[in-house]
Design a protein around this motif. Structure first.
Motif, PDB file in Angstrom:
ATOM      1  N   ALA A   1       0.840  -1.200   0.000  1.00  0.00           N
ATOM      2  CA  ALA A   1       0.000   0.000   0.000  1.00  0.00           C
ATOM      3  C   ALA A   1       0.873   1.246   0.000  1.00  0.00           C
ATOM      4  O   ALA A   1       2.049   1.201   0.382  1.00  0.00           O
ATOM      5  CB  ALA A   1      -0.930   0.002   1.207  1.00  0.00           C
ATOM      6  N   HIS A   2       0.301   2.359  -0.420  1.00  0.00           N
ATOM      7  CA  HIS A   2       1.047   3.612  -0.352  1.00  0.00           C
ATOM      8  C   HIS A   2       1.216   4.077   1.098  1.00  0.00           C
ATOM      9  O   HIS A   2       2.250   4.636   1.457  1.00  0.00           O
ATOM     10  CB  HIS A   2       0.334   4.708  -1.158  1.00  0.00           C
ATOM     11  CG  HIS A   2       0.469   4.548  -2.635  1.00  0.00           C
ATOM     12  ND1 HIS A   2      -0.499   3.984  -3.425  1.00  0.00           N
ATOM     13  CD2 HIS A   2       1.488   4.851  -3.462  1.00  0.00           C
ATOM     14  CE1 HIS A   2      -0.106   3.965  -4.683  1.00  0.00           C
ATOM     15  NE2 HIS A   2       1.105   4.487  -4.735  1.00  0.00           N
ATOM     16  N   ALA A   3       0.172   3.868   1.906  1.00  0.00           N
ATOM     17  CA  ALA A   3       0.243   4.317   3.297  1.00  0.00           C
ATOM     18  C   ALA A   3      -0.599   3.409   4.176  1.00  0.00           C
ATOM     19  O   ALA A   3      -1.576   2.807   3.729  1.00  0.00           O
ATOM     20  CB  ALA A   3      -0.239   5.764   3.423  1.00  0.00           C
ATOM     21  N   ILE A   4      -0.196   3.320   5.440  1.00  0.00           N
ATOM     22  CA  ILE A   4      -0.952   2.630   6.474  1.00  0.00           C
ATOM     23  C   ILE A   4      -1.373   3.675   7.503  1.00  0.00           C
ATOM     24  O   ILE A   4      -0.548   4.445   7.987  1.00  0.00           O
ATOM     25  CB  ILE A   4      -0.109   1.553   7.189  1.00  0.00           C
ATOM     26  CG1 ILE A   4       0.405   0.523   6.190  1.00  0.00           C
ATOM     27  CG2 ILE A   4      -0.930   0.882   8.292  1.00  0.00           C
ATOM     28  CD1 ILE A   4      -0.659  -0.335   5.564  1.00  0.00           C
ATOM     29  N   VAL A   5      -2.660   3.707   7.808  1.00  0.00           N
ATOM     30  CA  VAL A   5      -3.179   4.581   8.861  1.00  0.00           C
ATOM     31  C   VAL A   5      -3.371   3.762  10.122  1.00  0.00           C
ATOM     32  O   VAL A   5      -3.954   2.669  10.080  1.00  0.00           O
ATOM     33  CB  VAL A   5      -4.518   5.215   8.434  1.00  0.00           C
ATOM     34  CG1 VAL A   5      -5.175   5.946   9.607  1.00  0.00           C
ATOM     35  CG2 VAL A   5      -4.298   6.172   7.273  1.00  0.00           C
ATOM     36  N   VAL A   6      -2.864   4.241  11.231  1.00  0.00           N
ATOM     37  CA  VAL A   6      -3.041   3.591  12.539  1.00  0.00           C
ATOM     38  C   VAL A   6      -3.635   4.618  13.496  1.00  0.00           C
ATOM     39  O   VAL A   6      -3.425   5.819  13.340  1.00  0.00           O
ATOM     40  CB  VAL A   6      -1.714   3.024  13.082  1.00  0.00           C
ATOM     41  CG1 VAL A   6      -1.180   1.912  12.192  1.00  0.00           C
ATOM     42  CG2 VAL A   6      -0.674   4.132  13.228  1.00  0.00           C
TER      43      VAL A   6
ATOM     44  N   ALA B   1       5.396  -5.912  11.451  1.00  0.00           N
ATOM     45  CA  ALA B   1       5.102  -5.948  10.019  1.00  0.00           C
ATOM     46  C   ALA B   1       5.730  -4.741   9.326  1.00  0.00           C
ATOM     47  O   ALA B   1       5.031  -3.908   8.743  1.00  0.00           O
ATOM     48  CB  ALA B   1       3.592  -5.980   9.790  1.00  0.00           C
ATOM     49  N   PRO B   2       7.057  -4.633   9.383  1.00  0.00           N
ATOM     50  CA  PRO B   2       7.709  -3.474   8.754  1.00  0.00           C
ATOM     51  C   PRO B   2       7.561  -3.518   7.246  1.00  0.00           C
ATOM     52  O   PRO B   2       7.483  -4.596   6.641  1.00  0.00           O
ATOM     53  CB  PRO B   2       9.165  -3.623   9.190  1.00  0.00           C
ATOM     54  CG  PRO B   2       9.341  -5.092   9.420  1.00  0.00           C
ATOM     55  CD  PRO B   2       8.028  -5.573   9.965  1.00  0.00           C
ATOM     56  N   GLY B   3       7.512  -2.350   6.644  1.00  0.00           N
ATOM     57  CA  GLY B   3       7.406  -2.281   5.191  1.00  0.00           C
ATOM     58  C   GLY B   3       7.628  -0.862   4.721  1.00  0.00           C
ATOM     59  O   GLY B   3       7.735   0.071   5.531  1.00  0.00           O
ATOM     60  N   PRO B   4       7.661  -0.672   3.410  1.00  0.00           N
ATOM     61  CA  PRO B   4       7.939   0.658   2.865  1.00  0.00           C
ATOM     62  C   PRO B   4       6.767   1.625   2.923  1.00  0.00           C
ATOM     63  O   PRO B   4       6.943   2.818   2.684  1.00  0.00           O
ATOM     64  CB  PRO B   4       8.310   0.360   1.404  1.00  0.00           C
ATOM     65  CG  PRO B   4       7.595  -0.923   1.088  1.00  0.00           C
ATOM     66  CD  PRO B   4       7.600  -1.712   2.368  1.00  0.00           C
ATOM     67  N   ALA B   5       5.566   1.156   3.223  1.00  0.00           N
ATOM     68  CA  ALA B   5       4.412   2.053   3.254  1.00  0.00           C
ATOM     69  C   ALA B   5       4.601   3.150   4.293  1.00  0.00           C
ATOM     70  O   ALA B   5       5.116   2.918   5.385  1.00  0.00           O
ATOM     71  CB  ALA B   5       3.142   1.263   3.568  1.00  0.00           C
ATOM     72  N   THR B   6       4.183   4.356   3.946  1.00  0.00           N
ATOM     73  CA  THR B   6       4.154   5.463   4.898  1.00  0.00           C
ATOM     74  C   THR B   6       3.183   5.123   6.026  1.00  0.00           C
ATOM     75  O   THR B   6       2.109   4.572   5.780  1.00  0.00           O
ATOM     76  CB  THR B   6       3.705   6.754   4.199  1.00  0.00           C
ATOM     77  OG1 THR B   6       4.689   7.117   3.223  1.00  0.00           O
ATOM     78  CG2 THR B   6       3.531   7.894   5.193  1.00  0.00           C
ATOM     79  N   VAL B   7       3.542   5.426   7.263  1.00  0.00           N
ATOM     80  CA  VAL B   7       2.670   5.160   8.411  1.00  0.00           C
ATOM     81  C   VAL B   7       2.218   6.496   8.998  1.00  0.00           C
ATOM     82  O   VAL B   7       3.047   7.352   9.330  1.00  0.00           O
ATOM     83  CB  VAL B   7       3.386   4.325   9.483  1.00  0.00           C
ATOM     84  CG1 VAL B   7       2.474   4.106  10.691  1.00  0.00           C
ATOM     85  CG2 VAL B   7       3.828   2.985   8.901  1.00  0.00           C
ATOM     86  N   ALA B   8       0.898   6.673   9.089  1.00  0.00           N
ATOM     87  CA  ALA B   8       0.327   7.906   9.622  1.00  0.00           C
ATOM     88  C   ALA B   8      -0.559   7.593  10.819  1.00  0.00           C
ATOM     89  O   ALA B   8      -1.410   6.703  10.744  1.00  0.00           O
ATOM     90  CB  ALA B   8      -0.485   8.624   8.547  1.00  0.00           C
TER      91      ALA B   8
END
Length: 376
Positions: free
Chosen positions: A140-145, A158-165
């Motif tokens: 995904a482009h971004a993960i919202v938490v 679950a690390p990954g390149p998606a931006t986390v907001a």
């Protein structure tokens, strides 16, 4: 004219739960704040009745030509059936395996409970969520938490390149709206509410710690009040009446109301003496925020997300500790002066959260990543 698709399938789940509430409130807020030129539509799998997924201001819902099980299996196997639109927001990890060229995908991950507390889910449920969260973080482009502690867990498990907001939840307008005294009384009578009570709100399942709460309420030093439980039955066969019998909670002290409308929940919240949130794990804790917003004191377990959301306005106790929970509930009820200070702090804390703010932050993400994807 670009279109944002919100996957509203959770609203059609047998037990929508807190993620269903999130889906509905967020989609409505996104539609109410649509940037110029954009439209918002809901998309689901095929169901006989789509009416539970109708949201004011959101077009649709439009149904994909697959059942929920079929759609889940397809995306789980990496088949990128795109649900339409130019940008997609998945309010749960049920999401396409990745964005199409020129399109953007953002996924909300509510918690990392499938990794940290897999025993509180079914084996199949834990495995599916682990796989879906890893896939979203990778593609995904971004993960919202909803909280910083979930962001930390995401980076850990679950690390990954998606931006986390980090974007918090809000409180529905229906809960904040003033209620006339006559309506308060009529609703209370209709629901059979006691004059004062300890309240718990949430899906009745093992993770919510309701077994510990019932044990706590049966202690001789617990507040001499009834216990009211609001929420649908989830998995795990948690039998509240049997738990009350086992722990010796006096007959008549347990009131199980099931799922309520927001209007009725607003009345039940306002009349409560204290909200108990004894969860073993959470990603946010909407009942804590909602109780603080309407001026109800909160006793919660000291799991990181609840501590973060309460911001010091609640009384925290260790999870799975019935004795500590009973003592904290009694202290809140017996010390009105200290409780009044916490109630004021809770109201102030709750003002930092709103669905309008969540929608504004999400639109910034969606427009940013759609612009980036469309020029590639």
């Amino acid at each position: 004219m670009p279109e944002l698709i919100v996957l509203t399938e959770q609203l059609l789940a047998p037990v929508p739960g807190g993620t269903g509430r999130y889906t509905r409130e967020l989609a409505a807020a996104l539609a109410a704040s649509t940037p110029t030129g954009w439209t918002v539509a809901g998309v689901t799998a095929t169901h006989k009745d789509l009416s539970p997924a109708v949201i004011p201001g959101v077009a649709g819902p439009r149904a994909l030509p697959l059942s929920r099980r079929g759609l889940t299996a397809l995306w789980e196997r990496g088949v990128n059936l795109w649900p339409g639109g130019d940008a997609v927001h998945a309010p749960t990890p049920l999401a396409p395996p990745g964005p199409r060229r020129g399109r953007s995908l953002i996924v909300t991950v509510h918690d990392l409970v499938p990794f940290t507390h897999p025993e509180t889910l079914t084996r199949r449920g834990a495995a599916w969520h682990q796989s879906a969260i890893r896939r979203a973080a990778a593609r995904a482009h971004a993960i919202v938490v909803p909280t910083t502690c979930v962001a930390e867990d995401l980076h850990r498990y679950a690390p990954g390149p998606a931006t986390v907001a980090v974007i918090g939840h809000g409180v529905p307008d229906a809960l904040l709206a003033p209620v006339e005294p006559a309506q308060l009384h009529a609703t209370a009578v209709g629901l059979g509410l006691p004059s004062a009570y300890v309240l718990a709100v949430g899906t009745v399942e093992p993770r919510k710690g309701l077994d510990v709460l019932i044990e706590a309420m049966a202690k001789p030093f617990a507040p001499d009040l009834p216990l009211v439980v609001v929420g649908p039955k989830g998995w795990g066969q948690v039998d509240l009446a049997a738990l009350a019998d086992r722990h010796g909670l006096a007959q008549g002290r347990l009131h199980v109301l099931g799922q309520l409308t927001d209007a009725d929940l607003g009345v039940v919240l306002r009349r409560a003496s204290v909200l108990a949130a004894p969860s073993r794990a959470e990603g946010f804790g909407l009942p804590v925020l909602e109780a603080m917003a309407v001026g109800v004191p909160v006793v919660h377990s000291d799991v990181p997300a609840l501590v973060e959301v309460a911001g010091g306005a609640g009384v925290s106790v260790p999870p799975d500790n019935a004795r500590a929970l009973a003592g904290a509930l009694r202290a809140v009820v017996d010390d009105p002066a200290s409780t009044a200070i916490r109630v004021a702090a809770g109201r102030s804390r709750a003002q930092a959260f709103s669905w309008a703010h969540a929608a504004a932050e999400l639109w910034r993400l969606h427009t940013r990543f759609f612009d980036m994807a469309s020029v590639r």
